[in-house]
Design a protein around this motif. Structure first.
Motif, PDB file in Angstrom:
ATOM      1  N   ARG A   1       0.837  -1.208   0.000  1.00 35.33           N
ATOM      2  CA  ARG A   1       0.000   0.000   0.000  1.00 35.33           C
ATOM      3  C   ARG A   1       0.868   1.253   0.000  1.00 35.33           C
ATOM      4  NH1 ARG A   1      -2.981  -0.651   4.707  1.00 35.33           N
ATOM      5  NH2 ARG A   1      -4.410  -1.997   3.570  1.00 35.33           N
ATOM      6  N   GLU A   2       1.931   1.230   0.806  1.00 32.16           N
ATOM      7  CA  GLU A   2       2.802   2.396   0.885  1.00 32.16           C
ATOM      8  C   GLU A   2       3.573   2.604  -0.419  1.00 32.16           C
ATOM      9  OE1 GLU A   2       4.738   5.657   3.020  1.00 32.16           O
ATOM     10  OE2 GLU A   2       2.781   4.683   2.875  1.00 32.16           O
ATOM     11  N   LEU A   3       4.019   1.524  -1.041  1.00 40.88           N
ATOM     12  CA  LEU A   3       4.718   1.640  -2.319  1.00 40.88           C
ATOM     13  C   LEU A   3       3.805   2.248  -3.368  1.00 40.88           C
ATOM     14  CD1 LEU A   3       7.186   1.140  -4.088  1.00 40.88           C
ATOM     15  CD2 LEU A   3       6.332  -1.178  -4.504  1.00 40.88           C
ATOM     16  N   GLY A   4       2.568   1.772  -3.422  1.00 46.43           N
ATOM     17  CA  GLY A   4       1.608   2.329  -4.373  1.00 46.43           C
ATOM     18  C   GLY A   4       1.356   3.803  -4.126  1.00 46.43           C
ATOM     19  N   TYR A   5       1.268   4.176  -2.842  1.00 48.89           N
ATOM     20  CA  TYR A   5       1.027   5.577  -2.507  1.00 48.89           C
ATOM     21  C   TYR A   5       2.223   6.432  -2.907  1.00 48.89           C
ATOM     22  CZ  TYR A   5      -0.119   9.716   0.234  1.00 48.89           C
ATOM     23  OH  TYR A   5      -0.396  10.999   0.618  1.00 48.89           O
ATOM     24  N   ARG A   6       3.436   5.924  -2.670  1.00 45.95           N
ATOM     25  CA  ARG A   6       4.623   6.704  -3.005  1.00 45.95           C
ATOM     26  C   ARG A   6       4.780   6.874  -4.518  1.00 45.95           C
ATOM     27  NH1 ARG A   6       5.622   9.846   0.987  1.00 45.95           N
ATOM     28  NH2 ARG A   6       5.142   8.732   2.905  1.00 45.95           N
ATOM     29  N   LEU A   7       4.427   5.840  -5.272  1.00 42.51           N
ATOM     30  CA  LEU A   7       4.576   5.918  -6.728  1.00 42.51           C
ATOM     31  C   LEU A   7       3.468   6.736  -7.373  1.00 42.51           C
ATOM     32  CD1 LEU A   7       5.648   2.244  -7.550  1.00 42.51           C
ATOM     33  CD2 LEU A   7       7.092   4.284  -7.509  1.00 42.51           C
ATOM     34  N   ALA A   8       2.257   6.613  -6.839  1.00 46.43           N
ATOM     35  CA  ALA A   8       1.118   7.304  -7.451  1.00 46.43           C
ATOM     36  C   ALA A   8       0.162   7.804  -6.367  1.00 46.43           C
ATOM     37  CB  ALA A   8       0.392   6.379  -8.416  1.00 46.43           C
ATOM     38  N   PRO A   9       0.580   8.828  -5.616  1.00 49.86           N
ATOM     39  CA  PRO A   9      -0.291   9.339  -4.555  1.00 49.86           C
ATOM     40  C   PRO A   9      -1.499  10.056  -5.139  1.00 49.86           C
ATOM     41  CG  PRO A   9       1.583  10.778  -4.855  1.00 49.86           C
ATOM     42  CD  PRO A   9       1.828   9.591  -5.737  1.00 49.86           C
ATOM     43  N   PRO A  10      -2.612  10.092  -4.419  1.00 52.65           N
ATOM     44  CA  PRO A  10      -3.770  10.860  -4.890  1.00 52.65           C
ATOM     45  C   PRO A  10      -3.380  12.327  -5.076  1.00 52.65           C
ATOM     46  CG  PRO A  10      -4.328   9.521  -2.971  1.00 52.65           C
ATOM     47  CD  PRO A  10      -2.848   9.453  -3.120  1.00 52.65           C
ATOM     48  N   SER A  11      -3.922  12.960  -6.099  1.00 49.36           N
ATOM     49  CA  SER A  11      -3.597  14.369  -6.353  1.00 49.36           C
ATOM     50  C   SER A  11      -3.932  15.238  -5.153  1.00 49.36           C
ATOM     51  CB  SER A  11      -4.356  14.862  -7.593  1.00 49.36           C
ATOM     52  OG  SER A  11      -4.048  14.067  -8.714  1.00 49.36           O
ATOM     53  N   GLU A  12      -5.017  14.885  -4.439  1.00 52.01           N
ATOM     54  CA  GLU A  12      -5.423  15.668  -3.272  1.00 52.01           C
ATOM     55  C   GLU A  12      -4.350  15.682  -2.192  1.00 52.01           C
ATOM     56  OE1 GLU A  12      -9.063  14.613  -5.461  1.00 52.01           O
ATOM     57  OE2 GLU A  12      -7.278  13.507  -4.830  1.00 52.01           O
ATOM     58  N   ALA A  13      -3.622  14.570  -2.064  1.00 54.63           N
ATOM     59  CA  ALA A  13      -2.584  14.494  -1.043  1.00 54.63           C
ATOM     60  C   ALA A  13      -1.425  15.429  -1.352  1.00 54.63           C
ATOM     61  CB  ALA A  13      -2.073  13.060  -0.921  1.00 54.63           C
ATOM     62  N   MET A  14      -1.219  15.747  -2.624  1.00 51.37           N
ATOM     63  CA  MET A  14      -0.129  16.622  -3.023  1.00 51.37           C
ATOM     64  C   MET A  14      -0.567  18.084  -3.165  1.00 51.37           C
ATOM     65  SD  MET A  14       2.483  14.605  -3.306  1.00 51.37           S
ATOM     66  CE  MET A  14       1.778  13.761  -1.893  1.00 51.37           C
TER      67      MET A  14
END
Length: 317
Positions: A272-285
């Motif tokens: 889950r963390e790898l997926g988030y780091r590679l493609a985080p939701p735009s809202e998180a950025m």
């Protein structure tokens, strides 16, 4: 000069902390002070000299609206509704700007959890039940038990990828002052249940190796990760890496970025963390700015971000 500035900032931060705690208590909310003064008063002769950049308070999620109203009444500035909605959906705290003290505004982070996106299994109700009262300039407040404080420090150090040595110093001092009294069976059992076993091992091992913290060898053996993971972590968490300027590490993915995945216990959490780091939701950025983006714009933004982060990783490795 640095020590004088830290002490001055510490006095201002303490004043703002007391303001916030008093406001929440008056509203029927009992916050738990995280790190900061609560930790410093437990470990250091003069807690004002322990550097702290913000105020962290933990409340129940159901109390967030009432807490925000209480902080607004004393002049706290909340983020916009759109930003708050993004924080509720993707984070675990809400930033509040406290009224200026001594010409300086202060950041308060209002927590309802201690880590994002369900990576860990934290029983915060149990931690709250174990918390204890302490006196702060005539005010009674709550802080975690030393055992839960140690676990929280391990969690927090992952967030900062071990950059910034004050948290490692805190671990070393906590063990130095309280090792004999700590309920180590509880600490080890909770670390396994919560999924912070590797984090706890890494924090204790580094505190022992670099700061001579008196960590019992049996404690380390009980939570020791595999030889492969130990070697990978030791190759990344070197003394030079830990002394990296915070600004450089925050600028992008450095050699320390993969540790955020290596430090997780569970394969599902790592994926889950790898997926988030590679493609985080735009809202998180981008926060609320992402609300009006099309699918194409989101994909373009994600691709650019991945390219930038990858370039930064290779540049700093």
């Amino acid at each position: 000069q640095a020590a004088t500035q830290i002490a001055f900032d510490g006095m201002l931060r303490l004043r703002q902390t007391l303001q916030a705690v008093d406001a929440l208590q008056s509203a029927g909310i009992e916050p738990i002070l995280l790190k900061g003064y609560a930790l410093a008063a437990l470990l250091y002769d003069d807690p004002i000299f322990r550097p702290s950049t913000d105020i962290d308070l933990l409340i129940r999620r159901s109390e967030v609206d009432a807490a925000c109203s209480a902080l607004e009444r004393i002049g706290g500035r909340l983020p916009s509704r759109e930003t708050a909605a993004v924080q509720f959906a993707s984070s675990y705290d809400l930033p509040v700007m406290m009224p200026s003290a001594g010409g300086k505004a202060g950041l308060l982070e209002l927590h309802w959890d201690l880590a994002p996106r369900g990576l860990f299994s934290l029983d915060l109700d149990a931690w709250r039940a174990r918390s204890g009262e302490f006196r702060v300039e005539g005010l009674t407040a709550l802080r975690f038990s030393p055992e839960d404080m140690l676990l929280h420090l391990a969690l927090h150090m992952r967030k900062h990828r071990y950059v910034g040595l004050r948290w490692l110093c805190d671990v070393a001092e906590l063990v130095r002052h309280h090792s004999a009294a700590l309920d180590w069976p509880y600490v080890l059992s909770t670390a396994r249940t919560a999924g912070v076993r590797v984090l706890l091992y890494t924090s204790l091992q580094l505190a022992q190796r670099l700061l001579q913290a008196p960590v019992d060898a049996g404690v380390l053996r009980a939570i020791e990760p595999s030889a492969l993971r130990r070697n990978l972590l030791q190759s990344v968490l070197t003394q030079n890496a830990l002394l990296m300027p915070v600004e450089r590490d925050e600028a992008g993915w450095t050699q320390l970025a993969p540790t955020e995945i290596l430090l997780l216990d569970r394969p599902m959490s790592m994926a889950r963390e790898l997926g988030y780091r590679l493609a985080p939701p735009s809202e998180a950025m981008l926060g609320a700015e992402a609300a009006g983006m099309t699918r194409s714009q989101r994909l373009t933004f994600g691709a650019h971000r991945l390219a930038d982060r990858t370039a930064a990783l290779f540049k700093h490795s």
